[in-house]
Design an enzyme around this catalytic site. Sequence first.
Site, PDB file in Angstrom:
ATOM      1  N   ASP A  44       0.701  -1.236  -0.123  1.00 23.69           N
ATOM      2  CA  ASP A  44       0.196  -0.051   0.102  1.00 23.69           C
ATOM      3  C   ASP A  44       0.884   1.233  -0.038  1.00 23.69           C
ATOM      4  OD1 ASP A  44       0.697  -0.207   2.493  1.00 23.69           O
ATOM      5  OD2 ASP A  44      -1.113  -0.004   3.539  1.00 23.69           O
ATOM      6  N   GLU A 115      -1.332  -5.648   8.534  1.00 20.28           N
ATOM      7  CA  GLU A 115      -0.318  -5.101   9.688  1.00 20.28           C
ATOM      8  C   GLU A 115      -1.134  -5.226  10.983  1.00 20.28           C
ATOM      9  OE1 GLU A 115      -0.045  -0.888   8.845  1.00 20.28           O
ATOM     10  OE2 GLU A 115       0.927  -1.148   6.840  1.00 20.28           O
ATOM     11  N   GLU A 182       9.429  -4.070  10.315  1.00 25.74           N
ATOM     12  CA  GLU A 182       9.852  -2.875   9.956  1.00 25.74           C
ATOM     13  C   GLU A 182      10.270  -1.898  11.147  1.00 25.74           C
ATOM     14  OE1 GLU A 182       7.017  -0.943   7.149  1.00 25.74           O
ATOM     15  OE2 GLU A 182       8.005   1.153   7.283  1.00 25.74           O
TER      16      GLU A 182
HETATM   17  O1  KIV Z   1       3.858  -1.034   1.578  1.00 30.01           O
HETATM   18  C1  KIV Z   1       4.871  -1.335   1.796  1.00 30.01           C
HETATM   19  O2  KIV Z   1       5.462  -1.357   0.706  1.00 30.01           O
HETATM   20  C2  KIV Z   1       5.191  -2.236   2.795  1.00 30.01           C
HETATM   21  C3  KIV Z   1       6.747  -2.525   2.942  1.00 30.01           C
HETATM   22  C4  KIV Z   1       7.484  -1.119   3.241  1.00 30.01           C
HETATM   23  C5  KIV Z   1       7.059  -3.594   3.759  1.00 30.01           C
HETATM   24  O3  KIV Z   1       4.499  -2.480   3.725  1.00 30.01           O
END
Ligand code: KIV
Length: 268
Positions: A44, A115, A182
């Site tokens: 996202d 998440e 992250e």
């Molecule tokens: O949305 C994304 O690109 C992510 C990565 C940074 C892990 O969640």
Amino acid sequence: MKMWTVTRIRQAKGKQRLACLTAYDCPTARMVDEAGIPLILVGDSVGMAVLGYDSTLPVTMEQMLHHTAAVVRGVQNALVIADMPFLSYQVSIESGIINAGRLLKEAGADAVKIEGGAFRADLVRALVANGIPVIGHIGLTPQSVREFGGFKVQGRTSAAAAQLRADALALAEAGIFALVLECIPAVLGADITTAVSVPTIGIGAGPLCDGQVLVSSDMLGLNDQFQPRFVKRYANLAPQMRAAFAAYAREVADGTFPGPEHGYEAEA
Ligand code: KIV
């Protein structure tokens, strides 16, 4: 059958480090796939990297379906993971299953990413029970940026680190096949990697994760105003693109383009 499956990703733990890049369009996905990268994430992050938003919060299911389908069309071997956008899984387990199912059924994703920590374990169980592979994401979870008060490193205190470790174990027990970590201290990235049975994929989580992920536009240097510490630039494309656009504008203005070699002859 693709070369990279959920089973093969799980089995890579401790044997093979896994590279993952984001992609949001077909030609980029094709090049990432051709490079032999096993995991492609339709993040996202498309909201910030491509659509011009200042966070991932505005990204919609329709946008994720659109970009995921484009990526899927370019990929032969990599496992394509679609991010579930904000509010597509938070409201209820039922809506989470419907929206995750749409990413597989309508866009052709192989798996989804959500998440959140232990409090997402019931959703993970429900998705996996319905045949939807899930990758978890803890630490700096960008959909909680308002709650965190900005894009800040997480898990720095021993209490916060213990919570993230417990979250990782709960998600692994619930059935995720991999876990994104992250922006957490490297020592915590290493500790969680040792503790969980599934591969960890780090971004700003140190070198001892089982794999690494970067946003493709960041590692290509497409946005030269943005370079967080965890990004390594493998190319610096923004100046090259600006130069190409300026050269084209100049050549159109002075009549150098198009040349005779770019035109067509009439039939004799
Ligand atoms: O949305 C994304 O690109 C992510 C990565 C940074 C892990 O969640």
